[in-house]
Design a protein around this motif. Structure first.
Motif, PDB file in Angstrom:
ATOM      1  N   ILE A 123       0.852  -1.186   0.000  1.00 50.73           N
ATOM      2  CA  ILE A 123       0.000   0.000   0.000  1.00 50.73           C
ATOM      3  C   ILE A 123       0.891   1.239   0.000  1.00 50.73           C
ATOM      4  N   THR A 124       0.397   2.325  -0.557  1.00 51.85           N
ATOM      5  CA  THR A 124       1.239   3.498  -0.769  1.00 51.85           C
ATOM      6  C   THR A 124       0.564   4.763  -0.243  1.00 51.85           C
ATOM      7  N   THR A 125       1.383   5.786  -0.029  1.00 55.54           N
ATOM      8  CA  THR A 125       0.860   7.105   0.315  1.00 55.54           C
ATOM      9  C   THR A 125       0.450   7.817  -0.965  1.00 55.54           C
ATOM     10  N   SER A 126      -0.382   8.830  -0.820  1.00 58.47           N
ATOM     11  CA  SER A 126      -0.841   9.611  -1.963  1.00 58.47           C
ATOM     12  C   SER A 126      -0.282  11.021  -1.865  1.00 58.47           C
ATOM     13  N   SER A 127      -0.660  11.882  -2.791  1.00 57.04           N
ATOM     14  CA  SER A 127      -0.200  13.264  -2.721  1.00 57.04           C
ATOM     15  C   SER A 127      -0.888  13.961  -1.544  1.00 57.04           C
ATOM     16  N   GLY A 128      -0.276  15.020  -1.059  1.00 58.33           N
ATOM     17  CA  GLY A 128      -0.833  15.739   0.076  1.00 58.33           C
ATOM     18  C   GLY A 128      -0.518  15.043   1.387  1.00 58.33           C
ATOM     19  N   TRP A 129      -1.343  15.308   2.406  1.00 52.80           N
ATOM     20  CA  TRP A 129      -1.096  14.781   3.742  1.00 52.80           C
ATOM     21  C   TRP A 129      -1.562  13.340   3.868  1.00 52.80           C
ATOM     22  N   ASN A 130      -0.718  12.515   4.512  1.00 53.41           N
ATOM     23  CA  ASN A 130      -1.019  11.108   4.763  1.00 53.41           C
ATOM     24  C   ASN A 130      -0.730  10.779   6.219  1.00 53.41           C
ATOM     25  N   GLN A 131      -1.633  10.024   6.826  1.00 54.90           N
ATOM     26  CA  GLN A 131      -1.377   9.488   8.154  1.00 54.90           C
ATOM     27  C   GLN A 131      -0.775   8.088   8.001  1.00 54.90           C
ATOM     28  N   VAL A 132       0.326   7.852   8.718  1.00 53.41           N
ATOM     29  CA  VAL A 132       0.948   6.531   8.751  1.00 53.41           C
ATOM     30  C   VAL A 132       0.947   6.051  10.200  1.00 53.41           C
ATOM     31  N   VAL A 133       0.428   4.842  10.434  1.00 49.17           N
ATOM     32  CA  VAL A 133       0.438   4.246  11.763  1.00 49.17           C
ATOM     33  C   VAL A 133       1.028   2.845  11.655  1.00 49.17           C
ATOM     34  N   ILE A 134       2.029   2.562  12.474  1.00 49.89           N
ATOM     35  CA  ILE A 134       2.689   1.258  12.494  1.00 49.89           C
ATOM     36  C   ILE A 134       2.465   0.649  13.876  1.00 49.89           C
ATOM     37  N   ILE A 135       1.927  -0.564  13.913  1.00 51.49           N
ATOM     38  CA  ILE A 135       1.544  -1.196  15.173  1.00 51.49           C
ATOM     39  C   ILE A 135       2.153  -2.587  15.261  1.00 51.49           C
ATOM     40  N   ARG A 136       2.860  -2.839  16.359  1.00 56.97           N
ATOM     41  CA  ARG A 136       3.295  -4.196  16.655  1.00 56.97           C
ATOM     42  C   ARG A 136       2.383  -4.754  17.743  1.00 56.97           C
ATOM     43  N   ASP A 137       1.757  -5.889  17.434  1.00 60.21           N
ATOM     44  CA  ASP A 137       0.870  -6.565  18.371  1.00 60.21           C
ATOM     45  C   ASP A 137       1.258  -8.042  18.369  1.00 60.21           C
ATOM     46  N   GLY A 138       2.000  -8.460  19.399  1.00 55.41           N
ATOM     47  CA  GLY A 138       2.543  -9.813  19.400  1.00 55.41           C
ATOM     48  C   GLY A 138       3.573  -9.961  18.307  1.00 55.41           C
ATOM     49  N   ASN A 139       3.413 -10.958  17.445  1.00 58.87           N
ATOM     50  CA  ASN A 139       4.344 -11.173  16.339  1.00 58.87           C
ATOM     51  C   ASN A 139       3.826 -10.601  15.024  1.00 58.87           C
ATOM     52  N   ASN A 140       2.844  -9.721  15.105  1.00 56.99           N
ATOM     53  CA  ASN A 140       2.291  -9.089  13.908  1.00 56.99           C
ATOM     54  C   ASN A 140       2.667  -7.615  13.859  1.00 56.99           C
ATOM     55  N   LEU A 141       3.012  -7.154  12.674  1.00 62.25           N
ATOM     56  CA  LEU A 141       3.342  -5.754  12.446  1.00 62.25           C
ATOM     57  C   LEU A 141       2.362  -5.232  11.397  1.00 62.25           C
ATOM     58  N   THR A 142       1.498  -4.282  11.799  1.00 58.51           N
ATOM     59  CA  THR A 142       0.453  -3.782  10.911  1.00 58.51           C
ATOM     60  C   THR A 142       0.721  -2.321  10.567  1.00 58.51           C
ATOM     61  N   VAL A 143       0.566  -1.989   9.307  1.00 54.49           N
ATOM     62  CA  VAL A 143       0.765  -0.624   8.831  1.00 54.49           C
ATOM     63  C   VAL A 143      -0.564  -0.105   8.285  1.00 54.49           C
ATOM     64  N   TYR A 144      -0.992   1.040   8.791  1.00 52.97           N
ATOM     65  CA  TYR A 144      -2.171   1.731   8.276  1.00 52.97           C
ATOM     66  C   TYR A 144      -1.705   2.971   7.522  1.00 52.97           C
ATOM     67  N   ILE A 145      -2.272   3.210   6.366  1.00 49.79           N
ATOM     68  CA  ILE A 145      -2.061   4.463   5.653  1.00 49.79           C
ATOM     69  C   ILE A 145      -3.426   5.097   5.425  1.00 49.79           C
ATOM     70  N   ASN A 146      -3.628   6.262   6.018  1.00 47.97           N
ATOM     71  CA  ASN A 146      -4.897   6.989   5.926  1.00 47.97           C
ATOM     72  C   ASN A 146      -6.077   6.159   6.415  1.00 47.97           C
ATOM     73  N   ASN A 147      -5.849   5.396   7.466  1.00 46.48           N
ATOM     74  CA  ASN A 147      -6.900   4.653   8.150  1.00 46.48           C
ATOM     75  C   ASN A 147      -7.391   3.494   7.286  1.00 46.48           C
ATOM     76  N   SER A 148      -7.770   2.421   7.931  1.00 44.59           N
ATOM     77  CA  SER A 148      -8.197   1.230   7.192  1.00 44.59           C
ATOM     78  C   SER A 148      -9.481   1.465   6.412  1.00 44.59           C
ATOM     79  N   THR A 149     -10.244   2.502   6.787  1.00 45.48           N
ATOM     80  CA  THR A 149     -11.464   2.785   6.032  1.00 45.48           C
ATOM     81  C   THR A 149     -11.161   3.494   4.726  1.00 45.48           C
ATOM     82  N   GLU A 150      -9.974   4.080   4.618  1.00 44.91           N
ATOM     83  CA  GLU A 150      -9.571   4.774   3.403  1.00 44.91           C
ATOM     84  C   GLU A 150      -8.771   3.863   2.473  1.00 44.91           C
ATOM     85  N   GLN A 151      -7.960   3.017   3.042  1.00 44.63           N
ATOM     86  CA  GLN A 151      -7.106   2.142   2.259  1.00 44.63           C
ATOM     87  C   GLN A 151      -6.815   0.897   3.081  1.00 44.63           C
ATOM     88  N   VAL A 152      -6.826  -0.247   2.452  1.00 44.29           N
ATOM     89  CA  VAL A 152      -6.645  -1.508   3.165  1.00 44.29           C
ATOM     90  C   VAL A 152      -5.315  -1.501   3.896  1.00 44.29           C
TER      91      VAL A 152
END
Length: 222
Positions: A123-152
């Motif tokens: 998944i990629t960022t777009s032009s303009g402002w982007n929120q990036v959230v990186i979460i480690r939960d146990g052995n999983n590392l999840t990356v959100y770009i512009n919230n999961s409702t905006e992009q998987v």
């Protein structure tokens, strides 16, 4: 070299974070407004701001979350550093974790050390402002770009120790080819929930992470 402040990055409803209202005007509502996102930091190539070394970021195998906003300028190149934890003023240069972007607007999470790992988002960022959230939960590392409702969002599995250092300087921005704005860098010593990610995203107008019930261990509003 330090970075520079620029004009307000986001406009709240009715332009309430644009400026303090003048006499007889209806813009904003004075000092009652939450102005935590009034400014952002504008980084040219080679510009950065350093964070004093601290073991606060030494999460190792513990859960953590990192949230920040980015707005790419004229950056180009395969290595555009955004946030680097525990990777500076250290010899040899083999510790810490670096978060950076590339020419394809993907996000890399590069974990240094004797067995380095580099997780690359599809998944990629777009032009303009982007929120990036990186979460480690146990052995999983999840990356959100512009919230999961905006992009998987994307999850990496089988993640072991992540070395954020703690004995070396951390850095926002950096050398090489990054240029653009960064704002609202927040580090949590826990895994944020999807609802909390949604709260921080706030439909594209960032909310204050200090208002979450579990506050960040470090917060750089810039």
């Amino acid at each position: 070299m330090s970075a520079n402040y620029r004009e307000p990055q986001f406009l709240l409803p009715n332009c309430k974070n644009l400026k303090l209202p003048g006499t007889g005007t209806s813009v904003g509502s004075g000092l009652t407004e939450d102005r935590h996102s009034l400014y952002s930091m504008d980084f040219g190539v080679g510009e950065y701001t350093d964070i004093t070394a601290s073991n606060t970021f030494d999460f190792n195998t513990d859960n953590f979350s990192i949230s920040f906003w980015m707005n790419k300028g004229s950056a180009s190149g395969s290595y555009q550093p955004l946030v680097d934890f525990g990777g500076y003023s250290q010899s040899p240069y083999n510790q810490g974790t670096n978060i950076y972007s590339n020419n394809s607007n993907q996000i890399h999470i590069y974990n240094r050390g004797s067995n380095p790992s580099n997780w690359l988002t599809s998944i990629t960022t777009s032009s303009g402002w982007n929120q990036v959230v990186i979460i480690r939960d146990g052995n999983n590392l999840t990356v959100y770009i512009n919230n999961s409702t905006e992009q998987v969002n994307q999850t990496f599995t089988g993640v072991s120790s992540i070395n954020f250092g703690g004995t070396a300087t951390s850095r926002i921005g950096g050398a090489n080819s990054w240029s653009g704005k960064i704002d609202e860098v927040a580090i949590f010593s826990r895994a944020l929930s999807s609802n909390e990610v949604n709260t921080l995203y706030n439909s594209g107008s960032p909310s204050n992470p200090m208002l979450l019930s579990g506050k960040p261990v470090a917060y750089y509003p810039l």
